[in-house]
Design an enzyme around this catalytic site. Structure first.
Site, PDB file in Angstrom:
ATOM      1  CE1 TYR A 147      11.592  -0.674   2.508  1.00 45.59           C
ATOM      2  CE2 TYR A 147      12.492  -2.482   1.203  1.00 45.59           C
ATOM      3  CZ  TYR A 147      11.420  -1.872   1.820  1.00 45.59           C
ATOM      4  OH  TYR A 147      10.167  -2.452   1.756  1.00 45.59           O
ATOM      5  CE  LYS A 191       8.028  -5.024   1.471  1.00 45.84           C
ATOM      6  NZ  LYS A 191       6.656  -5.482   1.833  1.00 45.84           N
TER       7      LYS A 191
HETATM    8  P1  NAD Z   1       0.787   0.735   6.927  1.00 42.07           P
HETATM    9  O1  NAD Z   1       1.526   1.097   8.161  1.00 42.07           O
HETATM   10  O2  NAD Z   1      -0.483   1.400   6.663  1.00 42.07           O
HETATM   11  O3  NAD Z   1       0.565  -0.845   6.863  1.00 42.07           O
HETATM   12  C1  NAD Z   1       1.430  -1.785   7.452  1.00 42.07           C
HETATM   13  C2  NAD Z   1       0.552  -2.783   8.171  1.00 42.07           C
HETATM   14  O4  NAD Z   1       1.320  -3.857   8.703  1.00 42.07           O
HETATM   15  C3  NAD Z   1      -0.218  -2.155   9.353  1.00 42.07           C
HETATM   16  O5  NAD Z   1      -1.595  -2.323   9.176  1.00 42.07           O
HETATM   17  C4  NAD Z   1       0.267  -2.968  10.547  1.00 42.07           C
HETATM   18  O6  NAD Z   1      -0.741  -3.161  11.504  1.00 42.07           O
HETATM   19  C5  NAD Z   1       0.641  -4.267   9.860  1.00 42.07           C
HETATM   20  N1  NAD Z   1       1.469  -5.142  10.709  1.00 42.07           N
HETATM   21  C6  NAD Z   1       2.738  -4.918  11.148  1.00 42.07           C
HETATM   22  N2  NAD Z   1       3.119  -5.949  11.939  1.00 42.07           N
HETATM   23  C7  NAD Z   1       2.077  -6.827  11.985  1.00 42.07           C
HETATM   24  C8  NAD Z   1       1.842  -8.064  12.666  1.00 42.07           C
HETATM   25  N3  NAD Z   1       2.768  -8.635  13.461  1.00 42.07           N
HETATM   26  N4  NAD Z   1       0.645  -8.676  12.504  1.00 42.07           N
HETATM   27  C9  NAD Z   1      -0.316  -8.111  11.720  1.00 42.07           C
HETATM   28  N5  NAD Z   1      -0.155  -6.945  11.068  1.00 42.07           N
HETATM   29  C10 NAD Z   1       1.022  -6.315  11.204  1.00 42.07           C
HETATM   30  O7  NAD Z   1       1.843   0.981   5.731  1.00 42.07           O
HETATM   31  P2  NAD Z   1       1.783   0.654   4.155  1.00 42.07           P
HETATM   32  O8  NAD Z   1       2.825   1.515   3.563  1.00 42.07           O
HETATM   33  O9  NAD Z   1       0.396   0.709   3.663  1.00 42.07           O
HETATM   34  O10 NAD Z   1       2.324  -0.852   4.106  1.00 42.07           O
HETATM   35  C11 NAD Z   1       1.621  -1.923   3.501  1.00 42.07           C
HETATM   36  C12 NAD Z   1       2.555  -2.768   2.632  1.00 42.07           C
HETATM   37  O11 NAD Z   1       2.974  -1.985   1.512  1.00 42.07           O
HETATM   38  C13 NAD Z   1       3.836  -3.232   3.320  1.00 42.07           C
HETATM   39  O12 NAD Z   1       4.122  -4.565   2.911  1.00 42.07           O
HETATM   40  C14 NAD Z   1       4.885  -2.296   2.770  1.00 42.07           C
HETATM   41  O13 NAD Z   1       6.157  -2.871   2.771  1.00 42.07           O
HETATM   42  C15 NAD Z   1       4.359  -2.156   1.353  1.00 42.07           C
HETATM   43  N6  NAD Z   1       4.897  -1.014   0.585  1.00 42.07           N
HETATM   44  C16 NAD Z   1       4.815   0.259   1.083  1.00 42.07           C
HETATM   45  C17 NAD Z   1       5.310   1.328   0.344  1.00 42.07           C
HETATM   46  C18 NAD Z   1       5.254   2.735   0.880  1.00 42.07           C
HETATM   47  O14 NAD Z   1       6.037   3.578   0.418  1.00 42.07           O
HETATM   48  N7  NAD Z   1       4.353   3.062   1.793  1.00 42.07           N
HETATM   49  C19 NAD Z   1       5.874   1.092  -0.923  1.00 42.07           C
HETATM   50  C20 NAD Z   1       5.939  -0.218  -1.417  1.00 42.07           C
HETATM   51  C21 NAD Z   1       5.443  -1.265  -0.639  1.00 42.07           C
HETATM   52  O1  0WE Z   2       8.120  -1.223   3.134  1.00 40.91           O
HETATM   53  C1  0WE Z   2       8.113  -0.057   3.478  1.00 40.91           C
HETATM   54  C2  0WE Z   2       7.982   0.308   4.953  1.00 40.91           C
HETATM   55  C3  0WE Z   2       8.597  -0.733   5.810  1.00 40.91           C
HETATM   56  C4  0WE Z   2       8.736  -0.431   7.276  1.00 40.91           C
HETATM   57  C5  0WE Z   2       8.756   0.844   7.828  1.00 40.91           C
HETATM   58  C6  0WE Z   2       8.920   0.983   9.209  1.00 40.91           C
HETATM   59  C7  0WE Z   2       9.020   2.339   9.856  1.00 40.91           C
HETATM   60  C8  0WE Z   2       8.678   2.301  11.338  1.00 40.91           C
HETATM   61  C9  0WE Z   2       8.918  -1.518   8.097  1.00 40.91           C
HETATM   62  N1  0WE Z   2       9.088  -1.390   9.433  1.00 40.91           N
HETATM   63  C10 0WE Z   2       9.101  -0.169   9.989  1.00 40.91           C
HETATM   64  N2  0WE Z   2       9.299  -0.078  11.350  1.00 40.91           N
HETATM   65  C11 0WE Z   2       9.187   1.083  12.037  1.00 40.91           C
HETATM   66  O2  0WE Z   2       9.420   1.120  13.261  1.00 40.91           O
HETATM   67  N3  0WE Z   2       8.252   0.919   2.514  1.00 40.91           N
HETATM   68  C12 0WE Z   2       8.470   0.515   1.135  1.00 40.91           C
HETATM   69  C13 0WE Z   2       8.305   2.358   2.810  1.00 40.91           C
HETATM   70  C14 0WE Z   2       9.739   2.712   2.982  1.00 40.91           C
HETATM   71  O3  0WE Z   2      10.379   2.439   4.146  1.00 40.91           O
HETATM   72  C15 0WE Z   2      11.704   2.830   3.985  1.00 40.91           C
HETATM   73  C16 0WE Z   2      11.890   3.349   2.700  1.00 40.91           C
HETATM   74  C17 0WE Z   2      10.629   3.259   2.038  1.00 40.91           C
HETATM   75  C18 0WE Z   2      10.338   3.648   0.640  1.00 40.91           C
HETATM   76  C19 0WE Z   2      12.757   2.760   4.884  1.00 40.91           C
HETATM   77  C20 0WE Z   2      14.008   3.224   4.496  1.00 40.91           C
HETATM   78  C21 0WE Z   2      14.222   3.718   3.221  1.00 40.91           C
HETATM   79  C22 0WE Z   2      13.166   3.779   2.308  1.00 40.91           C
END
Ligand code: NAD
Ligand code: 0WE
Length: 270
Positions: A155, A162
């Protein structure tokens, strides 16, 4: 009457139907909120527009949160259409792929800056111009992950970003409290989304996480949406600056092992 009837919510971060932001949008829609959405670039507009229209949204605006001018233009449109609004949702994160697989000690200056800009500063960037447009009783919600507190393999820089995001939630909450605006984060467990599917070994991570939680499963976008609805509504009127876990209880666990594989009591010392 829904819990959010008469409220207007602008949601940043829908990419597709698996996005956490979309889970939140559906929950808000079910409770009667009027919605607006951003999209990042034309490719995602094709995905976001039909979703947004399916919940009756008319405000569907382009915005790259790394560009102050795009944020400014977005809020001009929001003000034209809505005047004031009530709820701001931030579901945005990005780091370079290499920085989420290489050793953390090799993180580049540019990669560090990029992740911090898109994943942490952007909350401040979209909050600042929203403040004059938010009604008293307004609610700002962002998404975070446990990797901000404890080391999660790979991560890396996202954990650092974060931590900055969660701390920004506390400073924004202190700053905006006097205006009647609350700011909170939801710390979600791992969910298979577009961002997550770009991560090597995510399937194994989901399985491991699901096995170690008290609820013995992972969480869904809908469950995050339900907690977001609570944070957006007056049911949470006394709550600000918090990080609320929607992780099936994962964060309370100090050690986990499979009790079925237990060897029985250790032999007494001689
Ligand atoms: P997702 O890919 O659906 O959403 C990520 C969004 O970020 C996308 O809509 C993308 O367009 C947007 N984005 C990236 N760069 C940008 C920029 N420069 N300008 C505007 N938008 C931009 O993935 P998600 O998992 O739904 O992520 C949403 C949030 O949830 C993130 O903050 C992520 O860290 C958080 N999160 C995700 C998880 C997981 O496991 N999926 C867990 C905890 C927290
Ligand atoms: O916040 C996230 C996703 C964040 C994320 C993921 C990507 C993958 C593709 C941000 N930037 C990128 N850029 C890319 O090019 N999560 C909480 C989901 C997530 O991401 C991980 C996790 C978990 C959980 C990455 C490594 C280890 C665990």
């Amino acid at each position: 009457m829904g819990l959010l009837s008469g409220k207007k919510a602008f949601i940043f971060g829908v990419a597709n139907e698996r996005s956490i932001a979309w889970g939140i949008a559906q929950a808000f829609h079910a409770e009667g909120a009027e919605l607006g959405f951003n999209f990042l670039g034309e490719a995602l507009e094709k995905r976001v527009r039909p979703l947004a229209e399916s919940v009756g949204a008319k405000l569907i605006l382009p915005c790259d949160v790394s560009k102050d001018t795009e944020i400014e233009t977005l809020y001009k449109e929001v003000e034209k259409a809505w005047g004031k609004f009530d709820i701001l949702v931030h579901c945005i994160a990005f780091a370079n792929k290499e920085e989420l697989s290489n050793p953390f000690s090799t993180t580049s200056r540019a990669g560090f800056h990029l992740a911090m800009d898109i994943s942490a500063y952007s909350l401040v960037a979209i909050t600042r111009p929203a403040v004059p447009l938010l009604n008293e009783g307004g609610s700002i919600i962002t998404l975070t992950y446990y990797g901000s507190e404890k080391v999660i393999p790979n991560y890396n820089i996202m954990g650092v970003a974060k931590a900055a995001l969660e701390c920004s939630v506390r400073y924004l909450a202190a700053d905006l409290g006097a205006k009647g605006i609350r700011v909170n984060a939801i710390s979600a467990g791992p969910i298979k989304t577009l961002a997550a599917s770009g991560v090597g070994g995510f399937k194994t991570m989901l399985k491991t996480a699901g096995d170690m939680t008290p609820l013995k499963r992972n969480v869904s976008q809908d469950e995050v949406g339900n907690t977001a609805t609570y944070l957006a509504s007056s049911w949470s009127s006394g709550v600000t600056g918090e990080v609320i876990y929607v992780d099936a209880g994962a964060n309370i666990i100090g050690m986990h092992f499979d009790e079925k594989k237990e060897e029985g009591p250790a032999a007494p010392a001689k």
